[in-house]
Design an enzyme around this catalytic site. Structure first.
Site, PDB file in Angstrom:
ATOM      1  N   HIS A 156       0.832  -1.220   0.000  1.00 52.75           N
ATOM      2  CA  HIS A 156       0.000   0.000   0.000  1.00 52.75           C
ATOM      3  C   HIS A 156       0.864   1.267   0.000  1.00 52.75           C
ATOM      4  CE1 HIS A 156      -3.478  -2.579   1.207  1.00 52.75           C
ATOM      5  NE2 HIS A 156      -2.528  -3.223   1.861  1.00 52.75           N
ATOM      6  N   SER A 277      14.917  21.861 -15.550  1.00 54.71           N
ATOM      7  CA  SER A 277      13.677  22.595 -15.792  1.00 54.71           C
ATOM      8  C   SER A 277      14.014  23.896 -16.505  1.00 54.71           C
ATOM      9  CB  SER A 277      13.009  22.886 -14.445  1.00 54.71           C
ATOM     10  OG  SER A 277      12.278  24.087 -14.496  1.00 54.71           O
ATOM     11  N   LYS A 283      16.213  22.002 -10.363  1.00 54.27           N
ATOM     12  CA  LYS A 283      15.560  20.741 -10.724  1.00 54.27           C
ATOM     13  C   LYS A 283      16.462  19.739 -11.415  1.00 54.27           C
ATOM     14  CE  LYS A 283      11.116  20.259 -10.756  1.00 54.27           C
ATOM     15  NZ  LYS A 283      10.552  19.008 -10.387  1.00 54.27           N
ATOM     16  N   GLU A 290      10.147   8.340 -16.526  1.00 54.59           N
ATOM     17  CA  GLU A 290       8.758   8.770 -16.734  1.00 54.59           C
ATOM     18  C   GLU A 290       8.296   8.422 -18.157  1.00 54.59           C
ATOM     19  OE1 GLU A 290       7.918  12.893 -15.026  1.00 54.59           O
ATOM     20  OE2 GLU A 290      10.070  12.731 -14.844  1.00 54.59           O
TER      21      GLU A 290
END
Ligand code: ARG
Length: 459
Positions: A156, A277, A283, A290
């Site tokens: 979970h 970024s 970043k 992804e």
């Protein structure tokens, strides 16, 4: 270029209709397989005596030249042709005249296109199998280096029980080895030759289907001509294997993305595999992971396209089936690219072992071991579970870990607690005791690594 069917139809195809009908802009990538299929067919025609041996020799010689010319960029594909099959035949005929026109004897584009696609996908499956093999090898290396790297195991997405990084990665290897078997299975079922099935009902010529099948490396010819030209379940099966593999990749990437989050800080991607970024100077984003996760979606879409495209088609060939190529080409390309990127990314990733270990201090990750300890002292598991639950509540109120609870306090929950409880809840020992059931104990992990190694050695 004239349409193949000039004769029956008086008008040529409307330009817009032609653009819609043509498939050369995507099936041209199979030029080599189309030519190989034609060579096998021409050779058989000559051997059997359907055309003269001299003629088949000339056709084969010229087809070989066309293949080399396309490969060496000495022949440009004519994207005005309808499809790759039409283009190659037209090129052959323009080079050797009437003899070239004999190549299509006892053949239809239906069996030609089916055999070409099978040859092409067979090559792609073998590339995928090779890619999975490299990935499994990389995972073995990670596992061997991280048998003692303790980390929290989650259910979970909550801290659950301690495990190791090797254990986590070997779970993925189990999936990848099944993926490999799935592609292998696809290959077995795909590897039958449709050549000779003609348009739908075989041929009146005395062809030798075994000969072409063998020459092209198929296990045997398809035994029913309708099935041979109008089935695409081998393509759907492959699209399914691609989707399942991408689902596994997506889950691994999701794990890595979470672990890369600053709140976890378990892994650091190589700078060469990260992006920044446009606005936020601090970043460093895990874009590649992804993208792999995102690309699983296109494979699922391709599988759904194929299933839906086929579902209502009356036997045998229907032009709908030309729509089989783009989705499956996209799926195998997506898998091949993702395999390369993932393997490379994993080989350069850094694991913050200390952070992983420290994460196990939180969340009472050794609570099961505390309950198991009581079971070892003769307490029934359900009672041990309840006692430990109450103990955890006490710890939460007192802001203590299980290690920090004094022995007197332990005893106030159960008389069975002795000093050896501290040993029982020690993280390293908790892991070392998980020998059974494919757990993370070093000796269990060694067996699991052997499974991967045996798999690699037996390929
Ligand atoms: N490009 C076509 C395909 O991939 C070739 C088959 C054409 N056959 C036909 N009966 N019109 O499906």
């Amino acid at each position: 270029m004239d349409n193949l069917w000039k004769g029956r139809l008086v008008k040529s195809l409307d330009q817009m209709a032609k653009n819609f009908n043509d498939s050369i802009h995507f099936d041209y990538i199979m030029f080599e397989e189309d030519i190989n299929g034609s060579i096998a067919h021409a050779n058989m025609l000559g051997e059997v005596g359907i055309i003269a041996k001299k003629e088949s020799d000339e056709i084969i010689r010229e087809l070989e030249k066309i293949k080399q010319d396309i490969k060496n960029n000495n022949l440009q594909i004519d994207f005005d042709a309808e499809d790759i099959h039409t283009f190659i035949e037209a090129e052959l005929t323009s080079r050797i005249g009437d003899i070239g026109k004999k190549l299509h004897t006892a053949r239809s584009r239906n069996d030609q296109s089916a055999v070409t696609t099978k040859l092409f996908l067979r090559k792609k499956i073998n590339e995928i199998k090779h890619g999975i093999k490299c990935l499994v090898g990389t995972v073995v290396e990670i596992a061997e280096n991280n048998i003692d790297t303790i980390m929290p195991g989650l259910t979970h997405l909550q801290l659950a029980q301690p495990t190791t990084l090797a254990h986590h990665f070997l779970a993925y290897n189990a999936m990848f080895m099944r993926d490999y078997a799935r592609f292998d299975d696809c290959l077995k079922r795909l590897n039958t030759s449709p050549l000779g099935a003609g348009a739908l009902a075989g041929t009146t010529f005395p062809i030798n289907q075994e000969m072409t099948s063998e020459a092209l490396g198929f296990t045997n010819p398809c035994f029913n001509s309708l099935d041979a030209i109008s089935s695409r379940d081998h393509i759907i099966e492959l699209a399914s294997a691609c989707s399942i593999l991408m689902m596994h990749f997506s889950r691994l990437c999701e794990d890595l993305i979470i672990w890369n989050n600053q709140l976890f800080d378990f892994v650091v991607f190589d700078d060469a595999h990260s992006t920044g970024s446009s606005m936020m100077p601090q970043k460093k984003n895990p874009d590649l992971a992804e993208l792999i996760r995102g690309k699983s979606g296109r494979c699922y879409g391709n599988l759904m396209s194929l299933l839906t495209m086929m579902k209502g088609l009356a036997l045998s060939y229907n032009k709908d089936m030309q729509e089989d190529k783009q989705p499956i080409f996209d799926s195998v390309d997506t898998v091949l690219q993702s395999l390369d990127i993932l393997t490379e990314m994993l080989s350069k990733i850094t694991f913050n072992k200390q952070t992983m270990l420290m994460a196990c201090e939180k969340g009472f990750i050794n609570a099961t071991d505390c309950a198991d300890y009581l079971v070892g002292k003769g307490v029934p598991f359900r009672d041990a579970y309840k006692i430990t639950g109450e103990l955890i509540n006490f710890c939460i109120n007192e802001n203590k870990t299980l290690q920090e609870v004094k022995i007197e306090d332990y005893k106030s929950f159960s008389q069975y607690f002795e000093k050896d409880i501290y040993d029982a809840i020690d993280l390293i020992k908790c892991v070392a005791r998980r020998i059974k059931g494919g757990g993370p104990a070093p000796e269990s992990l060694k067996n699991q690594i052997d499974v991967s190694k045996n798999f690699l050695n037996n390929l």
